[in-house]
Each structure stands twice: as structure tokens, then as C-alpha cells.
Motif scaffolding. Sequence first.
Motif, PDB file in Angstrom:
ATOM      1  N   THR A  26      15.213  12.673  12.884  1.00  0.00           N
ATOM      2  CA  THR A  26      15.408  12.011  11.914  1.00  0.00           C
ATOM      3  C   THR A  26      14.330  10.701  12.189  1.00  0.00           C
ATOM      4  O   THR A  26      14.328   9.283  11.525  1.00  0.00           O
ATOM      5  CB  THR A  26      16.728  11.144  11.557  1.00  0.00           C
ATOM      6  N   LYS A  27      13.944  10.424  13.668  1.00  0.00           N
ATOM      7  CA  LYS A  27      13.181   9.291  13.567  1.00  0.00           C
ATOM      8  C   LYS A  27      12.428   9.240  12.732  1.00  0.00           C
ATOM      9  O   LYS A  27      10.858  10.164  12.566  1.00  0.00           O
ATOM     10  CB  LYS A  27      13.034   8.960  15.465  1.00  0.00           C
ATOM     11  N   VAL A  28      11.210   8.023  12.895  1.00  0.00           N
ATOM     12  CA  VAL A  28      10.033   7.339  12.029  1.00  0.00           C
ATOM     13  C   VAL A  28       8.981   7.441  13.257  1.00  0.00           C
ATOM     14  O   VAL A  28       9.111   7.065  14.058  1.00  0.00           O
ATOM     15  CB  VAL A  28      10.732   6.099  11.651  1.00  0.00           C
ATOM     16  N   GLU A  33       6.683   8.920   6.441  1.00  0.00           N
ATOM     17  CA  GLU A  33       8.100   9.031   5.993  1.00  0.00           C
ATOM     18  C   GLU A  33       8.287   8.122   5.164  1.00  0.00           C
ATOM     19  O   GLU A  33       9.867   7.675   4.709  1.00  0.00           O
ATOM     20  CB  GLU A  33       8.763   8.768   7.848  1.00  0.00           C
ATOM     21  N   PHE A  34       7.185   6.719   4.896  1.00  0.00           N
ATOM     22  CA  PHE A  34       8.407   5.802   3.969  1.00  0.00           C
ATOM     23  C   PHE A  34       7.107   6.123   3.070  1.00  0.00           C
ATOM     24  O   PHE A  34       7.633   4.989   2.034  1.00  0.00           O
ATOM     25  CB  PHE A  34       8.015   4.071   4.652  1.00  0.00           C
ATOM     26  N   SER A  53      20.588   5.127   5.019  1.00  0.00           N
ATOM     27  CA  SER A  53      19.609   4.945   4.979  1.00  0.00           C
ATOM     28  C   SER A  53      19.437   4.639   6.430  1.00  0.00           C
ATOM     29  O   SER A  53      18.409   4.376   7.213  1.00  0.00           O
ATOM     30  CB  SER A  53      19.650   3.511   4.240  1.00  0.00           C
ATOM     31  N   SER A  56      17.192   6.607   8.568  1.00  0.00           N
ATOM     32  CA  SER A  56      15.741   6.285   8.767  1.00  0.00           C
ATOM     33  C   SER A  56      16.003   5.315  10.888  1.00  0.00           C
ATOM     34  O   SER A  56      14.662   5.713  11.215  1.00  0.00           O
ATOM     35  CB  SER A  56      14.526   5.621   7.702  1.00  0.00           C
ATOM     36  N   TRP A  99       9.155  -0.933  11.214  1.00  0.00           N
ATOM     37  CA  TRP A  99       8.656  -0.611   9.764  1.00  0.00           C
ATOM     38  C   TRP A  99       8.575  -2.167   9.424  1.00  0.00           C
ATOM     39  O   TRP A  99       7.258  -1.620   8.173  1.00  0.00           O
ATOM     40  CB  TRP A  99      10.695  -0.959   8.941  1.00  0.00           C
TER      41      TRP A  99
END
Length: 231
Positions: A26-28, A33-34, A53, A56, A99
Motif C-alpha cells: 500500500t505504500k506510495v 497513485e494519486f 486514507s 496511502s 505527497w
Amino acid sequence: MQGLKLSPIVQSSTPKESAPEMKKATKVRDHHEFNSIHEPLDLTTEKMYMVDSGLSFNLPYPLILRPERGVDLIISFDYSERESDSTSPFEELRLAEKWAHLNKLPFPKIDPTVFKPEDPKECYVFKPEDGQRNCPTIIHFVLANTNFRNFKFPGVPRKNEEEKQFGDFKIFDDPQNTYSTLRSFCYSNEAFARLHDLMEFNTLNNIEVIKDAIKGCVLNRRENPSCFTLD
């Protein structure tokens, strides 16, 4: 509730895979992925599926990083699971940093080398670089049992064996009582009290760090007003 990519397929049970594998999956990894972050919800459907959430990254920074909020100081408490007590506590924070960069939002540089496994701190302070506009200072509290082992309150040492036993525990290294955000949702009264008292102690033990950061933010805003204006 904008920013969720909803799937019509929802599993009724947790997949039978190990927690580390779930976290790794599940890691960015990149900005794709965004892609769906600005998609509105489909108001024509009868059902709405919601996801955590934290899949992420497990810190709520997107809610307060918009420049319009004018945030000077963020005090964050990261209770995310780690592989061991000596593992760096900045994994989720560095994902928040990534992010922010992907969305062109100001964020202080997170230097992972400030963490020393042999001498872990209870909190870490990350400040904006000189001239960095609209960038908050971050005080990042982590799960670390450092001074709590020997003190029941800041400046008040533990005396009897019961008090010492209560404070002498590992967070992630005890195979019988590992703290986990993925595997465990039920804790004994003692385990809950330990974690609660630990974080209360760590916060109070660093109250001067918090006060100094507040003072620094006030002075910085007074001396550099141009760094806190919107274009």
C-alpha cells in the motif's frame, strides 16, 4: 468526501497475507497513485464505499497543508507500526513529504539520519529552510519508550519494583505483546494504560520543545511576513 477512488468490489474479510506484505503493497510509489485525488464522488449510485486514507500514508497532513490555512506549526503523533523499536520512525512522515512535493505544497525537509537507534528521541523537530514560503515547522512525536522507563512523571523517578515493571516494556520488539495497527485491535488494560501514559509522559517531557517551537514560529512570522503570504 472528495478524493477517494471507490471500487465496486469490497471484500468481506481481510486478505490472508502478512502485515508487512500488506504495508508494502500500500505504500506510495509514484504520482500515478494519486491520480484520483480530485475526483468527486459518484452521486448517482445507491451505495458509497469508503476506505481508510491511511492506506496511502498513515498521517493526516493533506488536511492542513493547503497554503490558505496558513499553518505555522504542526504537532503530529505517529502511532504507526514499525518492524522494531530500532526501526526509523519516519516512514510515514517521508511519505507525507513526498505527497506534498508531488502536489507542490511546502514541507520541511525530513532528514532520516537524525534518528539514532542507540539513542532514540521522543520527538523530532523539522523546520523550514531559510526563505521557504508558507512552510510549517513539524514536531513529530513517535512511539519511543526512552525516559518513561525510569520516570513516572517528568523529573519524578520510579522507585518501587511495581513502578519500574510498569515502565519497562518494549513496543515493537516483544513477540508476545507487539503493538500493531494491523494485527491487534484488543489490548489488555495494562497495555492500554502503558501506551496512554507513555505518550502523555513524552508530551509533557517535551513541553519546552513545543513552547520554543511556538515562540520560533511567532518570531519568524514577525520577522519574515513575506514568507507567509499567498501568491
